[in-house]
Scaffold this motif. Structure first.
Motif, PDB file in Angstrom:
ATOM      1  N   GLU A 140       0.863  -1.194   0.000  1.00  0.00           N
ATOM      2  CA  GLU A 140       0.000   0.000   0.000  1.00  0.00           C
ATOM      3  C   GLU A 140       0.900   1.245   0.000  1.00  0.00           C
ATOM      4  O   GLU A 140       1.799   1.367   0.842  1.00  0.00           O
ATOM      5  CB  GLU A 140      -0.857  -0.044   1.263  1.00  0.00           C
ATOM      6  CG  GLU A 140      -1.984   0.945   1.309  1.00  0.00           C
ATOM      7  CD  GLU A 140      -3.189   0.536   0.456  1.00  0.00           C
ATOM      8  OE1 GLU A 140      -3.396  -0.665   0.227  1.00  0.00           O
ATOM      9  OE2 GLU A 140      -3.914   1.443   0.012  1.00  0.00           O
ATOM     10  N   SER A 141       0.654   2.157  -0.937  1.00  0.00           N
ATOM     11  CA  SER A 141       1.584   3.292  -1.075  1.00  0.00           C
ATOM     12  C   SER A 141       0.857   4.559  -1.508  1.00  0.00           C
ATOM     13  O   SER A 141      -0.227   4.506  -2.097  1.00  0.00           O
ATOM     14  CB  SER A 141       2.684   2.939  -2.086  1.00  0.00           C
ATOM     15  OG  SER A 141       2.111   2.650  -3.348  1.00  0.00           O
ATOM     16  N   ARG A 142       1.471   5.707  -1.202  1.00  0.00           N
ATOM     17  CA  ARG A 142       0.917   7.008  -1.565  1.00  0.00           C
ATOM     18  C   ARG A 142       2.014   7.894  -2.126  1.00  0.00           C
ATOM     19  O   ARG A 142       3.170   7.826  -1.695  1.00  0.00           O
ATOM     20  CB  ARG A 142       0.348   7.740  -0.333  1.00  0.00           C
ATOM     21  CG  ARG A 142      -0.707   6.969   0.440  1.00  0.00           C
ATOM     22  CD  ARG A 142      -2.032   6.891  -0.313  1.00  0.00           C
ATOM     23  NE  ARG A 142      -3.001   6.118   0.450  1.00  0.00           N
ATOM     24  CZ  ARG A 142      -3.205   4.804   0.288  1.00  0.00           C
ATOM     25  NH1 ARG A 142      -2.539   4.125  -0.620  1.00  0.00           N
ATOM     26  NH2 ARG A 142      -4.099   4.169   1.024  1.00  0.00           N
ATOM     27  N   GLY A 143       1.601   8.783  -3.049  1.00  0.00           N
ATOM     28  CA  GLY A 143       2.432   9.925  -3.397  1.00  0.00           C
ATOM     29  C   GLY A 143       1.802  11.126  -2.714  1.00  0.00           C
ATOM     30  O   GLY A 143       0.633  11.087  -2.299  1.00  0.00           O
ATOM     31  N   TYR A 144       2.560  12.199  -2.574  1.00  0.00           N
ATOM     32  CA  TYR A 144       2.023  13.416  -1.943  1.00  0.00           C
ATOM     33  C   TYR A 144       2.375  14.629  -2.791  1.00  0.00           C
ATOM     34  O   TYR A 144       3.527  14.790  -3.209  1.00  0.00           O
ATOM     35  CB  TYR A 144       2.603  13.602  -0.541  1.00  0.00           C
ATOM     36  CG  TYR A 144       2.205  12.514   0.430  1.00  0.00           C
ATOM     37  CD1 TYR A 144       0.959  12.539   1.070  1.00  0.00           C
ATOM     38  CD2 TYR A 144       3.061  11.452   0.690  1.00  0.00           C
ATOM     39  CE1 TYR A 144       0.590  11.525   1.949  1.00  0.00           C
ATOM     40  CE2 TYR A 144       2.705  10.435   1.573  1.00  0.00           C
ATOM     41  CZ  TYR A 144       1.471  10.483   2.203  1.00  0.00           C
ATOM     42  OH  TYR A 144       1.111   9.477   3.069  1.00  0.00           O
ATOM     43  N   ILE A 145       1.363  15.478  -3.039  1.00  0.00           N
ATOM     44  CA  ILE A 145       1.606  16.757  -3.714  1.00  0.00           C
ATOM     45  C   ILE A 145       1.586  17.831  -2.639  1.00  0.00           C
ATOM     46  O   ILE A 145       0.560  18.045  -1.978  1.00  0.00           O
ATOM     47  CB  ILE A 145       0.538  17.037  -4.784  1.00  0.00           C
ATOM     48  CG1 ILE A 145       0.501  15.900  -5.808  1.00  0.00           C
ATOM     49  CG2 ILE A 145       0.827  18.379  -5.484  1.00  0.00           C
ATOM     50  CD1 ILE A 145      -0.698  15.953  -6.747  1.00  0.00           C
ATOM     51  N   VAL A 146       2.718  18.470  -2.428  1.00  0.00           N
ATOM     52  CA  VAL A 146       2.848  19.489  -1.380  1.00  0.00           C
ATOM     53  C   VAL A 146       3.041  20.841  -2.066  1.00  0.00           C
ATOM     54  O   VAL A 146       4.073  21.081  -2.704  1.00  0.00           O
ATOM     55  CB  VAL A 146       4.065  19.192  -0.467  1.00  0.00           C
ATOM     56  CG1 VAL A 146       4.163  20.232   0.645  1.00  0.00           C
ATOM     57  CG2 VAL A 146       3.986  17.782   0.118  1.00  0.00           C
ATOM     58  N   ASP A 147       2.036  21.695  -1.971  1.00  0.00           N
ATOM     59  CA  ASP A 147       2.087  23.013  -2.627  1.00  0.00           C
ATOM     60  C   ASP A 147       2.615  22.916  -4.062  1.00  0.00           C
ATOM     61  O   ASP A 147       3.536  23.644  -4.455  1.00  0.00           O
ATOM     62  CB  ASP A 147       2.953  23.985  -1.806  1.00  0.00           C
ATOM     63  CG  ASP A 147       2.188  24.554  -0.616  1.00  0.00           C
ATOM     64  OD1 ASP A 147       1.017  24.171  -0.399  1.00  0.00           O
ATOM     65  OD2 ASP A 147       2.759  25.395   0.115  1.00  0.00           O
ATOM     66  N   GLY A 148       2.063  21.998  -4.820  1.00  0.00           N
ATOM     67  CA  GLY A 148       2.405  21.896  -6.251  1.00  0.00           C
ATOM     68  C   GLY A 148       3.632  21.063  -6.561  1.00  0.00           C
ATOM     69  O   GLY A 148       4.035  20.957  -7.720  1.00  0.00           O
ATOM     70  N   VAL A 149       4.244  20.470  -5.547  1.00  0.00           N
ATOM     71  CA  VAL A 149       5.415  19.602  -5.771  1.00  0.00           C
ATOM     72  C   VAL A 149       5.024  18.163  -5.444  1.00  0.00           C
ATOM     73  O   VAL A 149       4.699  17.844  -4.296  1.00  0.00           O
ATOM     74  CB  VAL A 149       6.613  20.030  -4.893  1.00  0.00           C
ATOM     75  CG1 VAL A 149       7.780  19.065  -5.080  1.00  0.00           C
ATOM     76  CG2 VAL A 149       7.032  21.468  -5.216  1.00  0.00           C
ATOM     77  N   LEU A 150       5.028  17.308  -6.450  1.00  0.00           N
ATOM     78  CA  LEU A 150       4.664  15.898  -6.261  1.00  0.00           C
ATOM     79  C   LEU A 150       5.894  15.074  -5.881  1.00  0.00           C
ATOM     80  O   LEU A 150       6.912  15.117  -6.571  1.00  0.00           O
ATOM     81  CB  LEU A 150       4.066  15.344  -7.569  1.00  0.00           C
ATOM     82  CG  LEU A 150       3.929  13.821  -7.674  1.00  0.00           C
ATOM     83  CD1 LEU A 150       2.968  13.252  -6.633  1.00  0.00           C
ATOM     84  CD2 LEU A 150       3.475  13.420  -9.081  1.00  0.00           C
ATOM     85  N   VAL A 151       5.777  14.350  -4.766  1.00  0.00           N
ATOM     86  CA  VAL A 151       6.801  13.356  -4.407  1.00  0.00           C
ATOM     87  C   VAL A 151       6.158  11.996  -4.668  1.00  0.00           C
ATOM     88  O   VAL A 151       5.162  11.642  -4.022  1.00  0.00           O
ATOM     89  CB  VAL A 151       7.218  13.474  -2.922  1.00  0.00           C
ATOM     90  CG1 VAL A 151       8.322  12.461  -2.604  1.00  0.00           C
ATOM     91  CG2 VAL A 151       7.689  14.902  -2.605  1.00  0.00           C
TER      92      VAL A 151
END
Ligand SMILES: [Zn+2]
Ligand SMILES: [Zn+2]
Length: 236
Positions: A140-151
């Motif tokens: 199970e995994s997630r990416g995160y978009i932080v203020d327009g920056v996707l990790v």
């Protein structure tokens, strides 16, 4: 906003810290995406203290993304930090974390944290606007978009991820073509060149066998820049 690559290595890196990206807006407060082994050392190198980390966004439970989580929580305990560390993570993380504590019973009553399991949702933390995205890895995994920056965290590439709203992407590039279906390789990434060619792309989480031929790999992909520990950029 300043974004610093604290850890750009993988599970078999000896010269880099493992996965960790730091986002900061104010003087000392920061949030980090992943907290792999070596992250605490790097935080010290950029003059952060355990108290300065307000939240951790965990992409998945593999050890190269979580190895310094218990050490960070323990450092906060030993430093007398009363505030809970907010941990956002995929579904199932609470059970996984509980199993870590069962192996370390002396920590059970000492650590201060709040775990929030997320699917696909938008939330705010420490003044950052965050969107979590379900990604495609072996757990199970997630990416995160932080203020327009996707990790991206660890994932194989897929169209819906690149259709999200972001301008910069910090993308894993684990293995050479043909080696994996649950990671990014040059072959599975180039299928999405049209969706990524106008973005700023930083490549991280690169295994040694890919690094050996990195010039050839980047030439094949046709875009993006490889980053190392402690490089940084300013956004917004
Ligand atoms: Zn992984
Ligand atoms: Zn990994």
């Amino acid at each position: 906003m300043k974004v610093t690559f604290l850890g750009t290595g993988t599970a078999d890196s000896f010269e880099k810290a493992q996965s960790c990206v730091m986002f900061e807006k104010h003087k000392s407060d920061c949030i980090i995406v992943d907290v792999g082994n070596g992250c605490l050392l790097r935080l010290g190198e950029v003059n952060k203290k355990p108290f300065d980390v307000k939240a951790v966004l965990v992409t998945h439970t593999h050890i190269d993304h979580t190895g310094d989580l218990l050490p960070l929580l323990k450092a906060r305990w030993l430093s007398g930090v009363k505030e809970e560390l907010v941990i956002f993570a995929p579904y199932g993380f609470k059970n996984w974390f509980q199993s870590q504590l069962e192996s370390n019973p002396y920590l059970r009553e000492k650590l201060r944290y709040e775990i929030i399991e997320v699917g696909e949702e938008k939330f705010e933390v420490c003044g950052f606007k965050v969107e979590s995205v379900i990604t495609k890895h072996s757990v199970e995994s997630r990416g995160y978009i932080v203020d327009g920056v996707l990790v991206t965290g660890d994932t194989s590439p897929f169209k819906e991820l690149y259709e999200k709203d972001f301008e910069v992407v910090i993308h894993e590039l684990s293995l050479p073509s043909g080696f994996s279906t649950t990671h990014t390789t040059p072959d599975n990434l180039v299928q999405f060149s049209d969706l990524l060619k106008d973005k700023i792309v930083y490549f991280t989480h690169i295994y040694p066998q890919t690094l050996e031929k990195i010039d050839e790999v980047i030439k094949k992909i046709g875009f993006g820049k490889v980053v190392s520990d402690l490089e940084w950029f300013i956004r917004g």
